[in-house]
Motif scaffolding. Structure first.
Motif, PDB file in Angstrom:
ATOM      1  N   HIS A  44       6.148 -32.466  64.070  1.00  0.00           N
ATOM      2  CA  HIS A  44       6.604 -31.075  64.175  1.00  0.00           C
ATOM      3  C   HIS A  44       5.464 -30.187  64.682  1.00  0.00           C
ATOM      4  O   HIS A  44       5.667 -29.298  65.513  1.00  0.00           O
ATOM      5  CB  HIS A  44       7.100 -30.589  62.817  1.00  0.00           C
ATOM      6  N   TRP A  45       4.267 -30.443  64.180  1.00  0.00           N
ATOM      7  CA  TRP A  45       3.076 -29.689  64.605  1.00  0.00           C
ATOM      8  C   TRP A  45       2.896 -29.827  66.113  1.00  0.00           C
ATOM      9  O   TRP A  45       2.676 -28.837  66.822  1.00  0.00           O
ATOM     10  CB  TRP A  45       1.856 -30.254  63.881  1.00  0.00           C
ATOM     11  N   LEU A  46       2.994 -31.065  66.593  1.00  0.00           N
ATOM     12  CA  LEU A  46       2.830 -31.315  68.039  1.00  0.00           C
ATOM     13  C   LEU A  46       3.930 -30.622  68.846  1.00  0.00           C
ATOM     14  O   LEU A  46       3.675 -30.112  69.948  1.00  0.00           O
ATOM     15  CB  LEU A  46       2.835 -32.819  68.317  1.00  0.00           C
ATOM     16  N   MET A  48       5.509 -27.869  68.022  1.00  0.00           N
ATOM     17  CA  MET A  48       5.200 -26.429  68.046  1.00  0.00           C
ATOM     18  C   MET A  48       4.166 -26.141  69.134  1.00  0.00           C
ATOM     19  O   MET A  48       4.315 -25.205  69.922  1.00  0.00           O
ATOM     20  CB  MET A  48       4.636 -25.975  66.688  1.00  0.00           C
ATOM     21  N   HIS A  49       3.136 -26.968  69.168  1.00  0.00           N
ATOM     22  CA  HIS A  49       2.083 -26.763  70.177  1.00  0.00           C
ATOM     23  C   HIS A  49       2.635 -26.945  71.584  1.00  0.00           C
ATOM     24  O   HIS A  49       2.252 -26.210  72.506  1.00  0.00           O
ATOM     25  CB  HIS A  49       0.925 -27.735  69.934  1.00  0.00           C
ATOM     26  N   ALA A  50       3.528 -27.907  71.755  1.00  0.00           N
ATOM     27  CA  ALA A  50       4.134 -28.116  73.078  1.00  0.00           C
ATOM     28  C   ALA A  50       4.892 -26.860  73.507  1.00  0.00           C
ATOM     29  O   ALA A  50       4.863 -26.462  74.677  1.00  0.00           O
ATOM     30  CB  ALA A  50       5.070 -29.322  73.046  1.00  0.00           C
ATOM     31  N   GLY A  93       2.704 -16.349  63.561  1.00  0.00           N
ATOM     32  CA  GLY A  93       3.253 -16.973  62.359  1.00  0.00           C
ATOM     33  C   GLY A  93       2.706 -18.378  62.150  1.00  0.00           C
ATOM     34  O   GLY A  93       2.370 -18.776  61.025  1.00  0.00           O
ATOM     35  N   HIS A  94       2.578 -19.116  63.226  1.00  0.00           N
ATOM     36  CA  HIS A  94       2.048 -20.486  63.170  1.00  0.00           C
ATOM     37  C   HIS A  94       0.613 -20.475  62.630  1.00  0.00           C
ATOM     38  O   HIS A  94       0.267 -21.271  61.746  1.00  0.00           O
ATOM     39  CB  HIS A  94       2.104 -21.073  64.587  1.00  0.00           C
ATOM     40  N   HIS A  95      -0.202 -19.591  63.140  1.00  0.00           N
ATOM     41  CA  HIS A  95      -1.599 -19.529  62.680  1.00  0.00           C
ATOM     42  C   HIS A  95      -1.686 -19.130  61.215  1.00  0.00           C
ATOM     43  O   HIS A  95      -2.524 -19.638  60.468  1.00  0.00           O
ATOM     44  CB  HIS A  95      -2.395 -18.546  63.541  1.00  0.00           C
ATOM     45  N   ILE A  97       0.460 -19.781  58.856  1.00  0.00           N
ATOM     46  CA  ILE A  97       0.822 -20.930  58.016  1.00  0.00           C
ATOM     47  C   ILE A  97      -0.315 -21.950  58.002  1.00  0.00           C
ATOM     48  O   ILE A  97      -0.661 -22.515  56.963  1.00  0.00           O
ATOM     49  CB  ILE A  97       2.136 -21.566  58.529  1.00  0.00           C
ATOM     50  N   GLU A  98      -0.922 -22.168  59.163  1.00  0.00           N
ATOM     51  CA  GLU A  98      -2.035 -23.126  59.217  1.00  0.00           C
ATOM     52  C   GLU A  98      -3.177 -22.676  58.305  1.00  0.00           C
ATOM     53  O   GLU A  98      -3.692 -23.446  57.493  1.00  0.00           O
ATOM     54  CB  GLU A  98      -2.540 -23.250  60.659  1.00  0.00           C
ATOM     55  N   THR A  99      -3.576 -21.408  58.490  1.00  0.00           N
ATOM     56  CA  THR A  99      -4.754 -20.909  57.770  1.00  0.00           C
ATOM     57  C   THR A  99      -4.504 -20.799  56.262  1.00  0.00           C
ATOM     58  O   THR A  99      -5.395 -21.103  55.468  1.00  0.00           O
ATOM     59  CB  THR A  99      -5.166 -19.534  58.355  1.00  0.00           C
ATOM     60  N   ASP A 176      -7.949 -29.129  70.547  1.00  0.00           N
ATOM     61  CA  ASP A 176      -8.967 -29.488  69.546  1.00  0.00           C
ATOM     62  C   ASP A 176      -8.369 -29.549  68.142  1.00  0.00           C
ATOM     63  O   ASP A 176      -8.729 -30.416  67.338  1.00  0.00           O
ATOM     64  CB  ASP A 176     -10.134 -28.494  69.596  1.00  0.00           C
ATOM     65  N   GLU A 177      -7.450 -28.634  67.867  1.00  0.00           N
ATOM     66  CA  GLU A 177      -6.809 -28.659  66.549  1.00  0.00           C
ATOM     67  C   GLU A 177      -6.031 -29.966  66.359  1.00  0.00           C
ATOM     68  O   GLU A 177      -6.112 -30.603  65.307  1.00  0.00           O
ATOM     69  CB  GLU A 177      -5.866 -27.467  66.413  1.00  0.00           C
ATOM     70  N   GLU A 178      -5.315 -30.358  67.392  1.00  0.00           N
ATOM     71  CA  GLU A 178      -4.561 -31.618  67.296  1.00  0.00           C
ATOM     72  C   GLU A 178      -5.506 -32.792  67.031  1.00  0.00           C
ATOM     73  O   GLU A 178      -5.219 -33.664  66.205  1.00  0.00           O
ATOM     74  CB  GLU A 178      -3.790 -31.854  68.591  1.00  0.00           C
TER      75      GLU A 178
HETATM   76 FE   LIG Z   1      -1.645 -25.024  65.624  1.00  0.00          FE
END
Ligand SMILES: [Fe+2]
Ligand SMILES: [Fe+2]
Length: 189
Positions: A44-46, A48-50, A93-95, A97-99, A176-178
């Motif tokens: 799911h993370w990938l 979102m990044h796509a 929103g994505h950032h 949730i990550e942080t 880099d995050e991936e």
């Molecule tokens: Fe991300």
């Protein structure tokens, strides 16, 4: 939290994943990221990044088309603004949730990853500054186009420049995050 240029490996000056973190990518390389063992949260993370990469590419293409004269100011505004609006909202929103949710969990699961998470947190500050600039430019363009103001041409140029400036650091951060988090999620569940 420090800003982009005060920590190690600032996003604006990075052209590759710092060597300090390549052990994660080597432990679980990209060639294995479609294996069945990769958890759904990582997939799911990938995805979102796509989506962010796709939106960024779309906006760059629209800016190129405007600069080359193949679309006019109204088309530039009409094709860009809906994508920009969704992009800013979803990425912010994505950032968050990550942080606030994922990164603290990663620190707890694997303490050795902490410097990598620090790097990504600093990246978020740097990317956020770009998002604010994009939002300012988008709002200015919207106002002047709607008003039929002659200044809309200048606002469109500033919008296109802001897109150019924002794209490269964002794409660097996503890559880099991936390379830091996907191996961790795949190897540690
Ligand atoms: Fe991300
Ligand atoms: Fe991120």
């Amino acid at each position: 939290m420090s800003d982009d240029l005060t920590g190690e490996w600032p996003l604006a000056r990075r052209s590759a994943l710092p060597a300090a973190f390549t052990w994660l990518r080597e432990a679980f390389p990209r060639s294995r990221w479609d294996e069945a063992s990769v958890p759904g949260s990582a997939t799911h993370w990938l995805q979102m990044h796509a989506g962010f990469r796709q939106a960024s590419r779309h906006m760059e293409k629209v800016a190129e088309a405007y600069r080359s004269g193949s679309i006019d100011l109204r088309d530039f505004h009409g094709r860009l603004l809906p994508t920009l609006s969704g992009f800013l909202q979803h990425l912010d929103g994505h950032h968050r949730i990550e942080t606030t949710h994922y990164f603290p969990q990663f620190r707890a699961i694997e303490p050795r990853i902490a410097p990598g998470i620090d790097l990504l947190d600093r990246d978020h500050y740097a990317v956020h500054a770009q998002l604010e600039r994009l939002a300012e430019c988008g709002n200015a363009l919207h106002r002047t186009v709607r008003a039929g103001n002659i200044n809309a041409v200048d606002d469109a140029a500033r919008m296109a420049d802001a897109l150019d400036t924002a794209a490269s650091p964002l794409l660097r951060h996503l890559d880099d995050e991936e390379d830091i988090v996907i191996p961790l999620m795949a190897l540690r569940g």
